[in-house]
Enzyme design. Structure first.
Site, mmCIF file in Angstrom:
data_model
loop_
_atom_site.group_PDB
_atom_site.id
_atom_site.type_symbol
_atom_site.label_atom_id
_atom_site.label_comp_id
_atom_site.label_asym_id
_atom_site.label_seq_id
_atom_site.Cartn_x
_atom_site.Cartn_y
_atom_site.Cartn_z
ATOM 1 N N HIS A 1 -2.716 6.409 4.676
ATOM 2 C CA HIS A 1 -1.278 6.492 4.901
ATOM 3 C C HIS A 1 -0.757 7.843 4.414
ATOM 4 O O HIS A 1 -1.180 8.344 3.357
ATOM 5 C CB HIS A 1 -0.536 5.397 4.134
ATOM 6 C CG HIS A 1 -0.712 4.022 4.698
ATOM 7 N ND1 HIS A 1 -1.362 3.769 5.884
ATOM 8 C CD2 HIS A 1 -0.309 2.805 4.214
ATOM 9 C CE1 HIS A 1 -1.342 2.460 6.118
ATOM 10 N NE2 HIS A 1 -0.714 1.867 5.122
ATOM 11 N N CYS B 1 0.807 -1.217 0.000
ATOM 12 C CA CYS B 1 0.000 0.000 0.000
ATOM 13 C C CYS B 1 0.841 1.267 0.000
ATOM 14 O O CYS B 1 0.569 2.213 -0.752
ATOM 15 C CB CYS B 1 -0.965 -0.003 1.186
ATOM 16 S SG CYS B 1 -0.208 -0.443 2.763
#
Length: 348
Positions: free
Chosen positions: A252, A132
Site C-alpha cells: 500500500h 493495514c
C-alpha cells in the site's frame, strides 16, 4: 525477544493469504512455538500446510480448539472472530485479531507496537490488529507527534488488491491477461465482492474500498480516521482519508499531509527523526530519484517513507509518501510483533 519457554500458538485462518504470511513470519522470526494448531473453516479443514519443513494438518476451528492455547492469531474474517475470539479468550488464550470485529471496542486495545505498546497491559484477552493502511501511517507519524505535536492528517491511499484477498489478486491477473489479449473483461470482485456493481481493476484505479457510509466516506476511510485517533489517544485529532484501489499486487502507498503544532520545523529535521525511528526506513533523495515504491517494499517488514517536504503555504504543514507491505506490517508482521511484545512484557 526473550525466550523463557515455548508457547502453544493457534493460527485461525491458516489457509488464507494473511494466515500464510503469519506462518511465514512465525517461522522467519523463529517464534518460540512448543505446539502449533492450524485452524480454519470446515471447508478448509483437512488441508495440509508446511511449517518448518513439516506437514501440519489444518483442523476445523471450534470453541474446544483453544483449550491450552497461549496465543491465538486470528485472520479468518469478522464473523469468525466475533464467534470464536471470546471463546478462545474464555479458555485462557490471548487473541490477536486481524479483523475489524473488535477494533473500536472500548475494552479492546488497538495496537501498533512502535506506537502504543503499553496499551497491551490493559488487554482483557483480546487485542485488535489495526487496518493495514492505518498501521503504516501511524508508524511514520508517531515520532513526529511526539516531537512536534500533531494537529491534522489528510491521507490519500493507493492500495494493493491483496488487501481484498486472494480472489482479488487472481482477478487482477486474469483481467490483465484478458485485456492485453483484446478481450472483454468481466469483473466479479472489486471494488466490493458483495457489492451490486463490479469494475475492472486492470489498468484502472477504483476510488472505493469497502462500502460507503451515510457521510460519503467508505468504511475503509472511516477505519483510518477512527483507528488513528484511538491508537494515538487523540480523539481531537483532525483526520480525513480517501482510499483508492490500484492494480498493484502487494504494498500500500499513501500520500499524507500533516500539520504539526511546533513552529519552525524543517523537512530535514523530520527526515533525520524518521531515519532513527523504530520500524521506519527513510528513502528520500529526489536528486537520485530515491523514494519508496510498493514493488520494492513487498516482502519487507518495515515502513518506508520518502518525498518529505514542507508545504508551500503552511509553515506547519508537511507532505510524506508512506509505503509498506500490507500483508506483512499491515497484517501478519504486526500480529506476530504484538505476540512478541506480549512475551517481552511477561503477559503470556
Amino acid at each position: 525477544m526473550e525466550k523463557k519457554r515455548s508457547f502453544h500458538v493457534a493460527v485461525v485462518g491458516a489457509t488464507g493469504a494473511v494466515g500464510q504470511q503469519i506462518l511465514n513470519t512465525l517461522e522467519n522470526r523463529n517464534f518460540p512455538i512448543g505446539k502449533l494448531s492450524l485452524l480454519s473453516s470446515k471447508r478448509s479443514a483437512g488441508t495440509t500446510v508446511v511449517f518448518k519443513n513439516e506437514n501440519v494438518t489444518v483442523q476445523e476451528a471450534t470453541p474446544e480448539s483453544f483449550a491450552g492455547v497461549d496465543i491465538a492469531l486470528f485472520s479468518a474474517g469478522g464473523a469468525v472472530s466475533k464467534a470464536l475470539a471470546p471463546e478462545a479468550a474464555a479458555r485462557g488464550a490471548i487473541v490477536v485479531d486481524n479483523t475489524s470485529a473488535f477494533r473500536m471496542a472500548t475494552d479492546v486495545p488497538l495496537v501498533v507496537p512502535e506506537v502504543n505498546e503499553q496499551d497491551l497491559l490493559a488487554h482483557k484477552g483480546i487485542i485488535a490488529n489495526p487496518n493495514c493502511s492505518t498501521i503504516q501511517m501511524v508508524v511514520a507519524l508517531e515520532p513526529l507527534r511526539q516531537a512536534y505535536g500533531l494537529k491534522k492528517v489528510i491521507a490519500s491511499t493507493y492500495q494493493a488488491v491483496s488487501g481484498a484477498g486472494a480472489s482479488a489478486i487472481e482477478e487482477l491477473h486474469i483481467q490483465t491477461k484478458t485485456a492485453l489479449e483484446g478481450q472483454q473483461v468481466e469483473p466479479k470482485i472489486l471494488p466490493v465482492k458483495s457489492g451490486e456493481k463490479h469494475y475492472q481493476i486492470a489498468f484502472n484505479a477504483i476510488p472505493q474500498i469497502d462500502v460507503f457510509t451515510e457521510n460519503g466516506f467508505t468504511y475503509e476511510e472511516m477505519k483510518m480516521i477512527n483507528e488513528t485517533k484511538k491508537i494515538m489517544h487523540m480523539p481531537e485529532l483532525e483526520v480525513a482519508a480517501t482510499c483508492v484501489r490500484l492494480p498493484v499486487v502487494a504494498g500500500h502507498s499513501e500520500s499524507v499531509y500533516i500539520e504539526v503544532e511546533k513552529e519552525g520545523v524543517t523537512a530535514e529535521e523530520i527526515r533525520v527523526l524518521l531515519s532513527e525511528a523504530e520500524g521506519v526506513i527513510v528513502q528520500d533523495n529526489p536528486a537520485e530519484q530515491l523514494y519508496p515504491m510498493p514493488f520494492y517494499a513487498a516482502g519487507q517488514n518495515e515502513v518506508f517513507v520518502g518525498r518529505i517536504r514542507k508545504d508551500l503555504n503552511n509553515d506547519k504543514g508537511f507532505h510524506l509518501w508512506i509505503v509498506s507491505d500490507n500483508l506483512l506490517k499491515g497484517a501478519a508482521w504486526n500480529s506476530v510483533q504484538i505476540a512478541e511484545r506480549l512475551i517481552k512484557l511477561g503477559l503470556v
